[in-house]
Design a protein around this motif. Structure first.
Motif, PDB file in Angstrom:
ATOM      1  N   CYS A  53      49.615  14.660  49.271  1.00  0.00           N
ATOM      2  CA  CYS A  53      48.935  13.382  49.052  1.00  0.00           C
ATOM      3  C   CYS A  53      48.339  12.862  50.364  1.00  0.00           C
ATOM      4  O   CYS A  53      47.210  12.362  50.404  1.00  0.00           O
ATOM      5  N   ILE A  54      49.100  13.013  51.461  1.00  0.00           N
ATOM      6  CA  ILE A  54      48.598  12.556  52.759  1.00  0.00           C
ATOM      7  C   ILE A  54      47.422  13.426  53.207  1.00  0.00           C
ATOM      8  O   ILE A  54      46.404  12.919  53.682  1.00  0.00           O
ATOM      9  N   VAL A  66      47.493   6.637  50.309  1.00  0.00           N
ATOM     10  CA  VAL A  66      48.741   7.371  50.093  1.00  0.00           C
ATOM     11  C   VAL A  66      49.578   6.569  49.103  1.00  0.00           C
ATOM     12  O   VAL A  66      49.747   5.366  49.274  1.00  0.00           O
ATOM     13  N   PRO A  69      55.088   4.763  50.959  1.00  0.00           N
ATOM     14  CA  PRO A  69      54.878   6.218  50.975  1.00  0.00           C
ATOM     15  C   PRO A  69      56.178   7.006  50.922  1.00  0.00           C
ATOM     16  O   PRO A  69      56.165   8.174  50.534  1.00  0.00           O
ATOM     17  N   VAL A  99      49.660  18.896  57.887  1.00  0.00           N
ATOM     18  CA  VAL A  99      50.896  18.272  57.398  1.00  0.00           C
ATOM     19  C   VAL A  99      51.973  19.330  57.162  1.00  0.00           C
ATOM     20  O   VAL A  99      52.954  19.083  56.467  1.00  0.00           O
ATOM     21  N   VAL A 105      57.377  12.330  57.010  1.00  0.00           N
ATOM     22  CA  VAL A 105      56.178  11.570  56.661  1.00  0.00           C
ATOM     23  C   VAL A 105      55.879  10.565  57.761  1.00  0.00           C
ATOM     24  O   VAL A 105      54.725  10.388  58.178  1.00  0.00           O
ATOM     25  N   ALA A 134      49.001   3.021  52.913  1.00  0.00           N
ATOM     26  CA  ALA A 134      50.106   3.734  52.266  1.00  0.00           C
ATOM     27  C   ALA A 134      51.031   2.712  51.627  1.00  0.00           C
ATOM     28  O   ALA A 134      51.628   1.893  52.316  1.00  0.00           O
ATOM     29  N   GLN A 185      54.289  14.605  48.719  1.00  0.00           N
ATOM     30  CA  GLN A 185      53.777  13.458  49.466  1.00  0.00           C
ATOM     31  C   GLN A 185      52.893  13.929  50.619  1.00  0.00           C
ATOM     32  O   GLN A 185      51.898  13.295  50.942  1.00  0.00           O
ATOM     33  N   ARG A 186      53.230  15.060  51.191  1.00  0.00           N
ATOM     34  CA  ARG A 186      52.400  15.574  52.281  1.00  0.00           C
ATOM     35  C   ARG A 186      51.041  16.055  51.758  1.00  0.00           C
ATOM     36  O   ARG A 186      50.034  15.926  52.436  1.00  0.00           O
ATOM     37  N   ILE A 229      43.810   3.938  56.819  1.00  0.00           N
ATOM     38  CA  ILE A 229      44.751   4.587  55.915  1.00  0.00           C
ATOM     39  C   ILE A 229      45.708   3.552  55.356  1.00  0.00           C
ATOM     40  O   ILE A 229      46.327   2.789  56.104  1.00  0.00           O
ATOM     41  N   LEU A 258      52.537  10.020  60.059  1.00  0.00           N
ATOM     42  CA  LEU A 258      51.829   8.754  60.222  1.00  0.00           C
ATOM     43  C   LEU A 258      51.708   8.380  61.702  1.00  0.00           C
ATOM     44  O   LEU A 258      50.679   7.896  62.153  1.00  0.00           O
TER      45      LEU A 258
END
Ligand SMILES: Nc1ncnc2c1ncn2[C@@H]1O[C@H](COP(=O)(O)OP(=O)(O)O)[C@@H](O)[C@H]1O
Ligand SMILES: [Mg+2]
Lengths: 421, 219
Positions: free
Chosen positions: B150-151, B90, B167, B128, B179, B164, B147-148, B162, B183
């Motif tokens: 990307c996650i 991330v 992030p 997400v 976010v 990040a 960003q979500r 994972i 996580l």
């Protein structure tokens, strides 16, 4: 999805893709022209070899330049143009090496009025009766000088109002063997259609006599094509060719009594007043060597063009790689290998190369025609092999270019790209 | 996923850039399923450590074990394969491909991992909270949504690890919270998570805070 990645690159950088197409285009133009000509020279050569046509050209001394088949382009001959006397041609059969003369044919060319405008006309002997003292039924003309002529129909009679129509001209005018056409106000029969692979294909080839009348050149000819059996050149003949007078008496005799092309040329000059004779398109082995060398040269030029195009492609692909560094870094971070990334750039460059290659080979084909007209006065033969070869070479050039640029791809470290260092 | 033992172990991990010693003999052990925050001043070596842990870079010396594999001994090709199979990344700047829509951006990770599987890519976006944004290009999404995506891309291949890096560095508080929620959910799911952050509040959300100072672990 992958398609989108490629398409987007074209959309975002149409200039660069345009340059890729242009690079491939220019390379293809050059390659097509070079290949067509080099293949065609071989074909033309092979044809000459098989047919063993005229190998000596006799011309008036004052205008011993390249043979212009259509005298100065258009119309009647300019007054005062140097010519030879038809009546002297019989002397050719009395030279020392007369038994080596296979045949000869005079040429007189110009333009005449036809029903549909002026057309090129060439006057010559087809198979003319020329009684010699020791051979009353001797005949000579194009039949013996140009055995490679392909005629649909029959050879005209030199004493009749009959002509051959060049295959291209006949196609243009829609003439067939047996048709009657009007030339300079006279009805003439098209005895046959001629395919010679040279300038005659675009003209009417007629018996000499009427052409002399139409052009107002009674008893005159512009040139004579002579076909003679010769022995290969050697040191002696080359020295003599430069200047026979430079030889000492013994060498001169030896030379004069050997059937070198230079010897026969020399004797032809003695036989026809005001004439110079020179070997043309000689079938001698040395010519074959020159052709081979020429083909090598063309091949080398082809190779250089390929290399230059590949370099151009490489720099364009490099630009593309730099611009897409972020994406490449991401793809590599996600697990893409260098080859997979490279594939994307191949997919970008190859269609551009194909498009450029296709357009380029069409243009190159045109260029080859122009060159061929200039060099041989006839179009270059079409060779299907050129098309797949060019397509393949375009792809190779693009692939090579991308491959040269691929070093940049593998040097790109995803860590550095993604964290903006 | 609840394998006992350590997901990440490093011994005397050192990274040198010319004269700069970015990491100085880092000894680190992160348990499987742990949620760790990596904190420290700018230039302390956080990104360098993350790059090495996520197999984007190799150490100058020292050992590194990820889920039992000595990745320091792998060549570039080996690290590439390990990365695509076992690690989700991330990024602070998202790094989405601008002309691919959200779904395609997620599927890209599948493409380089194995094969494209649209239903599971949809599921990842759904997880997400982006089931209504499949066909949107990144430019049409807010920062938080990007960003979500990307996650989702990091998760779609179901990696155990994972990483990040900052992030939420480019997000407002509300999106930061979302976010973080994601996580946390991943953490409950048993993934091992290492997150770089400047933000103490964010760090506090993790189980454990690792502090870097001039390339050394402080705590
Ligand atoms: N690729 C690189 N080349 C040279 N120096 C680097 C490189 N990457 C990081 N550094 C240096 O290493 C140190 C740590 O950097 P970094 O890991 O980015 O710190 P942080 O992420 O904690 O801000 C810094 O002094 C930085 O200048
Ligand atoms: Mg950093």
């Amino acid at each position: 999805m992958m398609l989108r990645m490629v398409l987007d690159s074209w959309r975002r950088a149409p200039g660069r893709c345009g340059m890729m197409v242009l690079t491939a285009f220019l390379a293809a133009v050059l390659l097509t022209a070079l290949l067509t000509i080099s293949v065609d020279i071989g074909d033309k050569m092979a044809r000459e070899m098989k047919s063993y046509g005229a190998n000596i050209l006799v011309e008036p001394a004052e205008q011993a330049v390249l043979p212009e088949l259509f005298a100065n382009g258009q119309g009647a001959l300019p007054a005062g143009e140097a010519v030879l006397d038809e009546a002297e041609l019989i002397n050719i059969m009395s030279i020392f090496w007369r038994n080596n003369i296979i045949g000869f044919a005079p040429i007189l060319s110009g333009e005449v009025e036809s029903a549909t405008g002026r057309i090129p006309v060439i006057g010559t002997w087809f198979n003319k009766s020329l009684p010699l003292a020791d051979e009353p039924d001797f005949r000579t003309g194009q039949l013996s000088v140009s055995p490679f002529w392909q005629i649909t129909g029959v050879l005209p009679d030199d004493e009749q109002p009959e002509v051959l129509a060049g295959v291209e001209l006949a196609r243009q005018k829609g003439w067939k063997p047996g048709d009657t056409i009007t030339l300079a106000g006279r009805d003439i029969t098209v005895a046959g259609i001629l395919n010679s692979g040279a300038g005659e294909d675009y003209a009417v080839v007629a018996p000499l006599k009427p052409v002399q009348e139409w052009l107002d050149r009674q008893g005159k000819v512009q040139a004579v094509h002579v076909s003679a059996l010769t022995v290969p050149e050697n040191e002696l003949s080359r020295r003599a060719g430069d200047d026979p007078d430079s030889l000492d008496a013994e060498s001169y005799d030896l030379w004069y009594c050997t059937a070198f092309v230079s010897t026969i040329s020399h004797q032809l000059e003695e036989a026809v007043s005001g004439a110079v004779a020179r070997p043309v398109w000689q079938i001698a082995a040395s010519e074959g060597v020159i052709i081979t060398k020429l083909q090598w040269l063309l091949l080398l030029a082809t190779f250089a063009a390929l290399l230059a195009a590949a370099m151009g492609m490489a720099s364009l692909a490099s630009g593309s790689v730099m611009e897409r560094a972020g994406e490449i870094g991401l793809m590599k971070a996600l697990g893409a290998g260098n080859t997979e990334v490279e594939l994307l750039f191949h997919a970008e460059a190859l269609p551009a190369a194909l498009a450029g290659g296709a357009l380029g080979s069409a243009a190159g084909w045109g260029l080859a025609q122009i060159i061929s007209w200039r060099l041989f006065g006839a179009p270059a033969g079409f060779n299907w092999i050129v098309i797949p070869v060019i397509a393949l070479l375009s792809l190779v050039v693009a692939a090579l270019g991308v491959h040269l640029a691929s070093g940049r791809i593998s040097r790109l470290s995803p860590a550095e790209v993604l964290h903006g260092r | 996923m609840t394998m006992p033992g350590y997901a990440i172990e490093t011994r005397r991990l050192t990274k040198q850039f010319g004269r700069v010693l970015a990491l100085n003999e880092v000894d680190l052990a992160i348990k499987t399923g742990e949620f760790a925050a990596l904190m420290g001043a700018s230039g302390s070596g956080k990104t360098t450590l993350m790059n090495i842990l996520s197999c984007l870079d190799s150490p100058s010396s020292g050992d590194i074990l990820l889920e039992g594999t000595a990745v320091g001994e792998l060549d570039e090709e080996g690290r590439r394969l390990f990365r695509s199979r076992r690690i989700g990344l991330v990024f602070q700047q998202f790094h989405l491909i601008p002309y691919l829509n959200a779904l395609e951006n997620v599927m890209l990770a599948q493409y380089y991992h194995s094969v494209v599987d649209e239903p599971s890519a949809r599921k990842a976006l759904d997880d997400v909270g982006l089931s209504h944004r499949f066909d949107h290009l990144p430019g049409q999404l807010s920062g938080g949504e990007q960003q979500r995506v990307c996650i989702a891309r990091a998760l779609v291949n179901r990696p155990g690890l994972i990483f990040a890096d900052e992030p939420t560095g480019n997000l407002d508080e509300q999106n930061e919270e979302r976010v973080l929620d994601i996580l946390r959910a991943l953490h409950r799911d048993g993934r091992t998570i290492v997150m770089v952050t400047h933000n103490p509040a964010l760090g506090a959300a993790a189980e454990r805070i690792i502090r870097l100072n001039h390339g050394r672990i402080e705590s």
